[in-house]
Design an enzyme around this catalytic site. Structure first.
Site, PDB file in Angstrom:
ATOM      1  CG  HIS A   5       0.820   2.420   7.800  1.00 34.37           C
ATOM      2  ND1 HIS A   5      -0.179   1.553   8.192  1.00 34.37           N
ATOM      3  CD2 HIS A   5       1.095   2.106   6.506  1.00 34.37           C
ATOM      4  CE1 HIS A   5      -0.482   0.755   7.177  1.00 34.37           C
ATOM      5  NE2 HIS A   5       0.275   1.074   6.153  1.00 34.37           N
ATOM      6  CB  CYS A  51      -0.955  -0.006   1.188  1.00 36.24           C
ATOM      7  SG  CYS A  51      -0.167  -0.164   2.806  1.00 36.24           S
TER       8      CYS A  51
END
Length: 349
Positions: free
Chosen positions: A185, A158
């Site tokens: 994150h 990602c």
């Protein structure tokens, strides 16, 4: 000519497996026929597919079958199995020409080989495979390198999907000499709710600390993985992640030393132009003062926060790029699956 849709199976029904299912389901070129997961059975799969704490309720009705050997989505059957091995699922008999490998467990061509032995033609992996023979695909950046003989491909990670479009623009226009990134994150399933033994493959002590109350520095392979997309940047980019107590909406802080003088205005103009042209639908450019929740369900890989772009002493460039690390990545999994099906398996054009 309208061909029949390509039949697809999904192995691993966690965050990415379920969201990729949602993304693929509405693509006419693809038909999901089977799911394999070792936990919870068909009842849990149907429930978790329909209801999601972050991405909210899906507008489809998902119900397990009476025999618990599958579930239906708006009445259409998807069969279900609970095999711990790839070989334990009769992929060929189920008609699966492609499998989305979303377990996170099988990350080498050797461990993925049982798919091919079982008659599956193409495998799309939801994590990088670190081997020269396997292409880690960042859609919009290096998907032009796909070839018909590639039986196993990946959608990289990602954060790599967030970083690579930014790197592409800056490297092609200003030439990156070196750089560092930090991705702020969200929590993932590799962390724990309360302090607990972390049994994940990384054996990361910090990921064993409560994800609810800590900022936890940890690794990200995204910066070094960029070298697989841009070989001339090998050894020139590195970075870290800081896991934060949020469920969704991540932010990558990119700092690059570039080889020619520039300004924040020029950097933003380059990124904006790319977002409207060659990277449209992949890279976004946002001038409004938004925050992380505004990027939940963002389907693009990366969205530049224009107001935060900085340049120090002409050649040090700082860029913030937002991403929904779950939905954006799952949409790239779906896009890659569709592209492989259309280009190499004769799916609906």
């Amino acid at each position: 000519i309208n061909m029949a849709p390509i039949k697809v199976g999904i192995n691993g029904f966690g965050r990415i497996g379920r969201l990729s299912f949602r993304g693929v389901w509405d693509m006419p070129e693809l038909e999901i026929v089977h799911v394999n997961d070792i936990q919870g059975g068909a009842r849990t799969a149907a429930y978790m597919l329909q209801y999601d704490s972050v991405h909210l309720q899906w507008n489809k009705r998902c119900v397990e079958t009476a025999d618990n050997k599958g579930f239906t989505v708006d009445g259409k059957l998807v069969t279900f199995s609970e095999s711990e091995t790839i070989a334990g699922v009769p992929w060929k008999e189920l008609g699966c020409e492609m499998v989305l490998e979303c377990t996170g467990e099988f990350l080498s061509s050797k461990t993925l080989q049982p798919y091919l032995d079982a008659g599956v033609k193409k495998v799309v992996v939801s994590a990088p495979v670190k081997e020269p023979s396997v292409l880690n695909v960042v859609m919009g950046v290096n998907d032009d390198k796909l070839t018909a003989d590639m039986a196993i491909v990946t959608a990289a990670s990602c954060t790599t999907n967030c970083l690579a479009p930014v790197v592409k623009v800056i490297h092609e226009k200003l030439v990156i000499e070196k750089g560092m990134i930090t991705t702020i994150h969200n929590v993932t399933g590799t962390q724990t709710l309360v302090d607990s033994m972390n049994t994940g493959k990384k054996q990361d002590l910090r990921r064993g600390r409560s994800g609810m109350v800590n900022l936890a520095p940890t690794s990200t392979g995204s910066a070094t993985a960029i070298a697989e997309v841009f070989p001339d940047l090998k050894g020139k980019l590195n970075g870290l992640a800081v896991r934060v107590p949020l469920c969704n909406g991540s932010l990558t802080d990119c700092v690059f030393e570039v080889s020619r003088k520039t300004t924040a205005e020029e950097v933003n103009a380059l990124l904006k132009a790319a977002s409207e042209n060659e990277l449209k639908g992949i890279l976004g450019f946002e001038e409004r003062p938004l925050v992380s929740t505004d990027f939940i369900n963002e389907s693009r890989s990366s969205v530049v926060d224009a107001a935060c772009t900085m340049v120090v002493q002409d050649t040090m460039v700082k860029i913030y790029a937002w991403y929904d690390n779950e939905w954006g990545y799952s949409m790239r999994m779906a896009d890659l699956t569709r592209k492989v099906a259309k280009d190499y398996l004769g799916g609906t054009a």
